[in-house]
Design an enzyme around this catalytic site. Sequence first.
Site, PDB file in Angstrom:
ATOM      1  CE  LYS B 169      -0.862   2.749   2.730  1.00 52.31           C
ATOM      2  NZ  LYS B 169      -0.570   3.996   3.004  1.00 52.31           N
ATOM      3  CB  THR B 180       6.080   1.522  -0.188  1.00 54.32           C
ATOM      4  OG1 THR B 180       4.708   1.667  -0.530  1.00 54.32           O
ATOM      5  CG2 THR B 180       6.694   0.277   0.527  1.00 54.32           C
ATOM      6  CG  ASN B 382      -1.444  15.146   0.549  1.00 57.74           C
ATOM      7  OD1 ASN B 382      -1.595  14.282   1.480  1.00 57.74           O
ATOM      8  ND2 ASN B 382      -0.931  14.969  -0.473  1.00 57.74           N
ATOM      9  CB  THR B 387     -10.700  17.883   7.744  1.00 56.61           C
ATOM     10  OG1 THR B 387     -10.506  17.831   6.315  1.00 56.61           O
ATOM     11  CG2 THR B 387      -9.765  18.326   8.376  1.00 56.61           C
TER      12      THR B 387
END
Lengths: 387, 387
Positions: B169, B180, B382, B387
């Site tokens: 991931k 990564t 980003n 939030t």
Amino acid sequence: MAKSPSIKGIEFSGIEAGIKPQGLDLGLVVFRGTMNVVSAYTRNQVKAAHILYDRKIEKKPVRALVVNSGCANACTGQDGIDDLSSIASSLSPLVGIDPKEVLFASTGVIGKRLPLETMQSALPRSVDALSEASIDDFARAIMTTDTHPKVVKRSIEGKKPYTIIGVAKGSGMINPLFATMLAFVFTDFPVSPSNIRRSFKASVKESFERITVDGECSTNDTVLLFTSRQEEDPGALGVFEKGLREILKDLSMMVVRDGEGATRIAHITVEGARKKEWAEKIARRIALSPLTKTAFYGCDPNWGRIIAATGDTDVPLDPAKIDISLQGKMVAKGGVEVPFDEAKMKKLMNYKEISVVVNLNQGKASYDIYTTDLTYDYVKINASYRT
Amino acid sequence: MAKSPSIKGIEFSGIEAGIKPQGLDLGLVVFRGTMNVVSAYTRNQVKAAHILYDRKIEKKPVRALVVNSGCANACTGQDGIDDLSSIASSLSPLVGIDPKEVLFASTGVIGKRLPLETMQSALPRSVDALSEASIDDFARAIMTTDTHPKVVKRSIEGKKPYTIIGVAKGSGMINPLFATMLAFVFTDFPVSPSNIRRSFKASVKESFERITVDGECSTNDTVLLFTSRQEEDPGALGVFEKGLREILKDLSMMVVRDGEGATRIAHITVEGARKKEWAEKIARRIALSPLTKTAFYGCDPNWGRIIAATGDTDVPLDPAKIDISLQGKMVAKGGVEVPFDEAKMKKLMNYKEISVVVNLNQGKASYDIYTTDLTYDYVKINASYRT
């Protein structure tokens, strides 16, 4: 309307020469007397033609400065330098000075030659437009992606009244070491070459080297300071030096505030370091982090990204000692979160200037630097600038 | 639908535990036999709790791996490490293994503790869901801003057939040294600890260290390789090592292609350097330049920004020797432009992969690295991620 700042014997013009598709693009300054000049240039190894050219002649007194926007005249080889010689030769008879008394600066796209004939045929109009009151036109003619002209002024009382005027352009490709693209400072204050070199160097260090927009070091960055060649006025030297520091600081802050696409600036302070160089290394790392810069854009009190950037240098540190404050409020102590009200903190971050203080708690050295947020508009401006 | 890759004796699950507001967020791997493990972790000095925890126990054989998304468990102090001990103790009786045989990895927001009770009460469901065929669920459970799960497989013929499966991931906070966020490789191939360490290290160097998205080195970066503890199959070692290299390269390319907001990748090659480290330094500088990355987004053949980045390191070079090719077409030779058709070149840049070759013409060393373009969506993701 406020009167333009001016200095007796220094004339400015800014005209539309046709270097850019539209807008003012050719700035000219002519000094009625000869001036001393000190300079600071980009540390990029790829340097624009005007830097290679100016360096050869700037040790001598100068009488004129030609600045164009719309073309950086960088990566143009010997041809680019020869183009400047040709322009100096064309200007020389128009203002009655020696071609070797002309300095240059350029800003714009890299890799293209100056439109020589266009510029030469525009010079008579440039000269006709010269006046002591025209610094605003000059300031506009040197702009690229700037959203406004940048001119500042200080008055100095010595044996007689003196003036310092500063003008700058720059909003992208801004990174300290070196910082702005172009800044010029003019003064009728008489100062000895040795004093001015020391004072200029120190002032640049505390101004243009303390800002960054995108970490990009331009091929064209130039700061030139022109001073009177009269005998030094020693009584007012201290006041002059203070004024010079303020002028350069003001110009550098105008540049970072006008950073490409920026909605706010962040003042990053790293303190409690064992060495100033270590504080500086971490402050610069934080100031260039795309993740902290996008968080500033989103008013996000994301101290996690700040501590991640703090840890991402070779400066030895103990993560469990790090305190972080945002807008004066401590959000992390000893490397872990101090609980805070997310909504309140977000509101507190929604200002034009964000204060970030990282305390390493390992010593007494500190360093501070200003950076911008990273926004859609930065991407937009730079994905389409050239086309 | 293609059958999921699997290895006998290795069971996977991925469930919705409630760590994130929604979606799979808890991955579990249980090995029916004990496995050897080799690891590579972030070079960031601020390291997540799982790295501090795993390092202490990974020299011994392991039986399980717990991975969560939604919370990085970084900058959580001793509490964050103790939380992992508690989870290991809860898992232990459910699968009949020693708590000390459990490794962890986390990804998500920095600075927040794991929701301990939520995770502990979800473990029985995790265990119930285990099956050899469930690697896709596991791969989904470890995703954050990834747009798709990343699983690759190679088959190896030795004394008997073996399999290597890799899962990864990561799409933001990606920078080599280290690259990564999380990658796990599982194989039933038996290989000696000394052989695997050498081979793993070399493969990581050529894969995850050759990609970057945003220059951000995470607190959580982890690559774990689990291998069988049976006696080595020496005849197939070479084939296995080739397969391992390919698996890691494939995973790293999947990560960079899925870079946050990226519309395309750029393959940066710097050649003709006197030293490989010099070629690497310049390649990394170009790969991280926001101005080249926004130009890639705009399909802009802006070689000026590339040469400016090339000059902006301390590697000694002669700008007048630099050649630059884009998509195999030379656009600058000896530091100046080779005239090209702007519209045609722009079209040539409008592909999923852009090739950039910078030849310094000073030696024979070279280095290459993959990076993404910088887009509105990177900023969007980003500026609003938390939030």
